[in-house]
Design a protein around this motif. Structure first.
Motif, PDB file in Angstrom:
ATOM      1  N   UNK A 111       0.822  -1.163   0.033  1.00 54.43           N
ATOM      2  CA  UNK A 111      -0.034  -0.037   0.056  1.00 54.43           C
ATOM      3  C   UNK A 111       0.883   1.286   0.017  1.00 54.43           C
ATOM      4  N   UNK A 112       1.963   1.062   0.664  1.00 56.19           N
ATOM      5  CA  UNK A 112       2.849   2.268   0.715  1.00 56.19           C
ATOM      6  C   UNK A 112       3.639   2.386  -0.609  1.00 56.19           C
ATOM      7  N   UNK A 113       4.002   1.637  -1.319  1.00 57.37           N
ATOM      8  CA  UNK A 113       4.915   1.627  -2.397  1.00 57.37           C
ATOM      9  C   UNK A 113       4.527   0.663  -3.396  1.00 57.37           C
ATOM     10  N   UNK A 114       5.546   0.367  -4.465  1.00 59.33           N
ATOM     11  CA  UNK A 114       5.369  -0.338  -5.501  1.00 59.33           C
ATOM     12  C   UNK A 114       5.501  -1.874  -4.940  1.00 59.33           C
ATOM     13  N   UNK A 115       5.042  -2.898  -5.940  1.00 58.24           N
ATOM     14  CA  UNK A 115       5.514  -4.412  -5.783  1.00 58.24           C
ATOM     15  C   UNK A 115       7.158  -4.383  -5.885  1.00 58.24           C
ATOM     16  N   UNK A 116       7.878  -3.605  -6.859  1.00 53.90           N
ATOM     17  CA  UNK A 116       9.154  -4.106  -7.153  1.00 53.90           C
ATOM     18  C   UNK A 116      10.025  -3.394  -5.664  1.00 53.90           C
ATOM     19  N   UNK A 117       9.692  -2.522  -5.084  1.00 48.42           N
ATOM     20  CA  UNK A 117      10.289  -1.993  -3.900  1.00 48.42           C
ATOM     21  C   UNK A 117      10.112  -3.021  -2.803  1.00 48.42           C
ATOM     22  N   UNK A 118       8.789  -3.460  -2.731  1.00 45.62           N
ATOM     23  CA  UNK A 118       8.503  -4.502  -1.386  1.00 45.62           C
ATOM     24  C   UNK A 118       9.344  -5.724  -1.654  1.00 45.62           C
TER      25      UNK A 118
ATOM     26  N   UNK B 166       8.199   5.179  -0.833  1.00 45.70           N
ATOM     27  CA  UNK B 166       8.907   4.179  -1.420  1.00 45.70           C
ATOM     28  C   UNK B 166       9.902   3.510  -0.234  1.00 45.70           C
ATOM     29  N   UNK B 167      10.619   4.488   0.260  1.00 47.94           N
ATOM     30  CA  UNK B 167      11.752   3.983   1.537  1.00 47.94           C
ATOM     31  C   UNK B 167      10.630   3.168   2.370  1.00 47.94           C
ATOM     32  N   UNK B 168       9.645   3.702   2.797  1.00 45.83           N
ATOM     33  CA  UNK B 168       8.717   2.766   3.907  1.00 45.83           C
ATOM     34  C   UNK B 168       8.542   1.384   3.440  1.00 45.83           C
ATOM     35  N   UNK B 169       8.185   1.418   1.860  1.00 42.19           N
ATOM     36  CA  UNK B 169       7.849   0.073   1.474  1.00 42.19           C
ATOM     37  C   UNK B 169       8.900  -0.874   1.508  1.00 42.19           C
ATOM     38  N   UNK B 170      10.268  -0.454   1.082  1.00 44.76           N
ATOM     39  CA  UNK B 170      11.487  -1.186   1.091  1.00 44.76           C
ATOM     40  C   UNK B 170      11.465  -1.504   2.483  1.00 44.76           C
ATOM     41  N   UNK B 171      11.656  -0.783   3.532  1.00 45.54           N
ATOM     42  CA  UNK B 171      11.863  -0.956   4.871  1.00 45.54           C
ATOM     43  C   UNK B 171      10.893  -2.195   5.490  1.00 45.54           C
ATOM     44  N   UNK B 172       9.481  -1.776   4.970  1.00 47.32           N
ATOM     45  CA  UNK B 172       8.668  -3.168   5.531  1.00 47.32           C
ATOM     46  C   UNK B 172       8.752  -4.289   4.607  1.00 47.32           C
ATOM     47  N   UNK B 173       9.237  -4.407   3.563  1.00 49.61           N
ATOM     48  CA  UNK B 173       9.610  -5.325   2.760  1.00 49.61           C
ATOM     49  C   UNK B 173      11.077  -6.139   3.374  1.00 49.61           C
ATOM     50  N   UNK B 174      11.779  -5.090   3.700  1.00 47.47           N
ATOM     51  CA  UNK B 174      12.955  -5.667   4.380  1.00 47.47           C
ATOM     52  C   UNK B 174      12.720  -6.365   5.713  1.00 47.47           C
ATOM     53  N   UNK B 175      11.951  -5.910   6.660  1.00 45.78           N
ATOM     54  CA  UNK B 175      11.219  -6.691   7.805  1.00 45.78           C
ATOM     55  C   UNK B 175      10.853  -7.884   7.579  1.00 45.78           C
ATOM     56  N   UNK B 176       9.875  -8.035   6.495  1.00 41.03           N
ATOM     57  CA  UNK B 176       9.309  -9.106   5.981  1.00 41.03           C
ATOM     58  C   UNK B 176      10.146 -10.324   5.670  1.00 41.03           C
TER      59      UNK B 176
END
Length: 259
Positions: A78-85, A207-217
């Motif tokens: 929801x915060x950013x793109x699927x690629x960043x996630x 975008x940074x938030x999406x990457x950070x949340x993806x990193x956490x996942x």
């Protein structure tokens, strides 16, 4: 008018300080209480039975899976793109894989000096290992306090067996209960530093938030799939570990509605 602007400025500054303070406090508590409780269990009760440890490891894995798929990844998308996630997921998994290599495998030997060395090495490994876990908590707080609290609880549960792994050889080496407890608590402190880094990065942009949340996942998925569930099955049985994971998922689904 100038006083009003000054008050508004101070209010915003306090809100920023309060946000980062909460993230750091949550990360520090997750690390220190998790490893500290593991130290308490071993210091007071001795080594836990394999059946109990199997259930606890798989239960914490189930809680983490629920948090990942119910909260972390939907929020990232929801915060950013699927690629960043996806980028964050891969980076998080690789970071935990690298950190896990610092944890020694097995103890070997029976002498007190050997056991003391093993306990210290495990403690150092846990300390490094906890930094990316703290990043997950900080990124969660950057998204929202509710998600941050869910991650704090899930990772604190995961840290309890790590505290046990560190405390057992230290007790075997003859160290007193208080010293073992203090050392296990210290090993959890770097989680607070990781939480600060995660909060800083996650606060930069969507975008940074999406990457950070993806990193956490990604980091948490690595913990579940590479460490928690395989170790649980090794300790006792696939049946008990599956039951623990199932109950953990149910509890993880309920947690957000209790916060």
């Amino acid at each position: 008018m100038s006083i009003l602007f000054a008050l508004l400025f101070l209010e915003r500054k306090w809100a920023v300080i309060s946000f980062f303070g909460k993230a750091v406090l949550a990360g520090t508590l997750a690390g220190t209480l998790g490893t500290g409780l593991g130290g308490v269990f071993v210091a007071i009760l001795g080594r836990p039975r394999r059946r109990l440890l199997c259930f606890f490891l798989s239960f914490s894995a189930g809680v983490m899976l629920a948090v990942i798929f119910q909260e972390l990844l939907p929020e990232a998308l929801e915060s950013g793109s699927i690629s960043l996630t996806i980028f964050g997921l891969i980076a998080g998994g690789l970071a935990l894989a690298a950190a896990a290599r610092l944890l020694p495998q097995g103890t070997g030997g029976t002498g007190e000096r050997r056991l003391l060395r093993t306990g210290i090495l495990i403690g150092l490994g846990i300390a490094f290992h906890n930094v990316p876990e703290g990043i997950a908590i900080g990124a969660g707080y950057a998204s929202g306090e509710k998600l941050g609290l869910s991650l704090t609880l899930a990772l604190a549960l995961h840290d309890i067996p790590e505290g046990m792994a560190m405390a057992a050889p230290l007790r075997g080496a003859g160290k007193n209960r208080l010293r073992v407890l203090v050392w296990t608590i210290i090993a959890g402190l770097p989680t607070g530093l990781g939480a600060l880094l995660g909060a800083l990065f996650g606060n930069l942009s969507p975008g940074a938030l999406a990457s950070a949340l993806g990193f956490a996942g990604g980091a948490m998925l690595y913990l579940v799939l590479r460490e928690l569930l395989p170790e649980a099955q090794r300790l006792h049985s696939a049946g008990l570990s599956s039951l623990g994971a199932f109950i953990g998922v149910m509890v993880g689904i309920i947690i957000p509605y209790l916060i």
